[in-house]
Design an enzyme around this catalytic site. Structure first.
Site, short mmCIF file in Angstrom:
data_model
loop_
_atom_site.label_atom_id
_atom_site.label_comp_id
_atom_site.label_asym_id
_atom_site.label_seq_id
_atom_site.Cartn_x
_atom_site.Cartn_y
_atom_site.Cartn_z
N LYS A 255 0.76 -1.30 -0.13
CA LYS A 255 0.14 -0.10 -0.07
C LYS A 255 0.72 1.23 0.09
O LYS A 255 1.92 1.03 0.59
CB LYS A 255 -0.71 -0.41 1.27
CG LYS A 255 -1.31 0.93 1.20
CD LYS A 255 -2.53 0.79 0.87
CE LYS A 255 -3.62 2.18 1.00
NZ LYS A 255 -4.86 1.62 1.85
N LEU A 256 0.87 2.24 -1.22
CA LEU A 256 1.41 3.73 -0.41
C LEU A 256 0.59 4.79 -1.09
O LEU A 256 -0.92 4.49 -1.46
CB LEU A 256 2.04 3.21 -2.45
CG LEU A 256 3.35 3.41 -2.09
CD1 LEU A 256 3.79 2.63 -3.57
CD2 LEU A 256 4.54 2.80 -1.13
N SER A 257 0.54 5.98 0.02
CA SER A 257 0.11 6.98 -0.55
C SER A 257 -0.16 7.44 -2.29
O SER A 257 1.24 7.12 -2.54
CB SER A 257 0.50 7.65 0.17
OG SER A 257 0.48 8.34 1.60
N THR B 136 -0.71 11.25 0.17
CA THR B 136 -2.02 12.27 -0.15
C THR B 136 -2.45 13.19 0.26
O THR B 136 -2.69 14.41 -0.51
CB THR B 136 -2.79 11.58 -0.29
OG1 THR B 136 -2.18 10.09 -1.46
CG2 THR B 136 -4.10 12.29 -1.62
N ALA B 137 -2.97 13.48 1.92
CA ALA B 137 -2.93 14.43 2.65
C ALA B 137 -2.08 15.38 2.57
O ALA B 137 -2.88 16.50 2.14
CB ALA B 137 -3.35 13.98 4.66
N HIS C 289 -8.47 8.53 8.00
CA HIS C 289 -8.70 7.26 7.96
C HIS C 289 -9.97 7.53 9.41
O HIS C 289 -11.10 8.35 8.42
CB HIS C 289 -7.81 6.42 9.26
CG HIS C 289 -6.51 6.27 8.63
ND1 HIS C 289 -6.59 5.72 6.89
CD2 HIS C 289 -4.95 6.39 8.39
CE1 HIS C 289 -4.99 5.35 5.51
NE2 HIS C 289 -4.31 5.63 7.61
#
Length: 280
Positions: free
Chosen positions: A57-59, A111-112, A150
């Protein structure tokens, strides 16, 4: 061969990968055993830059840093509408009130944080914190505001915090595209046949969870930060959707657009190699 998998302990990841990690969906001949590493997404972003994981999993924004070694798979990601990061504060504020303020973010390559930078209204320092420490830091006054991700989006009001800006909504209104939060990436060196097979296994694992949600529940609960059943359910409903099953053309467009914007922010030139793995 052993396959090193990295995912977060968040319910959307554990829901999607439970059947695969627990062996209810087999990897197939020539793949495995599966070595699963659970970590916060910013740690996974760092591990990918080190080449430490085969599938992870990655941003979505972090893909810009690793495209020379990794390719984006078409299943298992977190994209959608109405699910983006939120900027919150301990009192009602407008974005212009925070122009030069210190803002807590869940990692510089997330991403945030990328959305906060792309918005352009926030020029103050950023303080990196693990995502579940951001709301307490804002409540204590350690930071003027924080970008939450989240399950925090479902609970921030219960902690006395106030919404300043919905960054996902801003992205959607600006681009017309869904917000790509996270993706599953895999090493290009695995080869096209293995990439197709891994993508198929992830898709099968998600389909297994959808067919029998109760079978995955103990696995999800064993890794969840937030144990309230209704919050877990809302988390999965919000972050697992048709894009998780297959990015499709719309999802690929959104991912590519964000990755290229993130690359521009960092002064990175993406390689000419394809960004997405072949369809299974």
């Amino acid at each position: 061969m052993a396959l090193r998998l990295g995912i977060s302990p968040c319910p959307n990841d554990t829901y999607i990968f439970a059947a695969l990690v627990e062996g209810r969906v087999p990897l197939g001949r020539g793949l495995g055993p599966l070595e699963t590493h659970f970590a916060d997404v910013e740690e996974l972003n760092s591990l990918a830059r080190e080449g430490a994981l085969d599938v992870t999993k990655l941003s979505a924004a972090a893909v810009a840093d690793v495209l020379d070694e990794y390719v984006v798979l078409r299943s298992g990601g977190a994209l959608g509408r109405g699910c983006g990061p939120l900027l919150v504060a301990s009192r009602p504020l407008a974005p212009q009130d925070l122009r030069d303020a210190t803002i807590a973010v869940p990692g510089l390559r997330t991403t945030a944080n990328t959305l906060l930078s792309l918005h352009g209204a926030f020029n103050g320092p950023r303080r990196e914190l693990v995502f579940d420490r951001i709301m307490p830091a804002v409540r204590r006054g350690d930071c003027a505001a924080g970008v939450i991700i989240h399950e925090s989006r479902f609970t921030y009001a219960d902690h006395g915090l106030h919404l300043v800006l919905d960054l996902g909504k801003w992205w959607e209104e600006t681009t017309g595209a869904p917000i790509p939060l996270g993706v599953i990436a895999a090493r290009r060196s695995l080869g096209e046949d293995t990439l197709r097979r891994v993508t198929g296994c992830i898709r099968a694992s998600l389909e297994s969870a959808d067919a029998d949600p109760a079978a995955s529940r103990p696995f999800i609960r064993s890794h969840a930060q937030e144990m309230d059943g209704s919050v877990l359910g809302r988390h999965i409903e919000t972050f697992v959707n048709e894009f998780s099953l297959d990015l499709g053309d719309e999802g690929c467009f959104a991912v590519e657009r964000l990755v290229r914007k993130a690359a521009e922010l960092r002064g990175v030139t993406p390689p000419d190699s394809p960004m997405f793995a072949p369809r299974p």
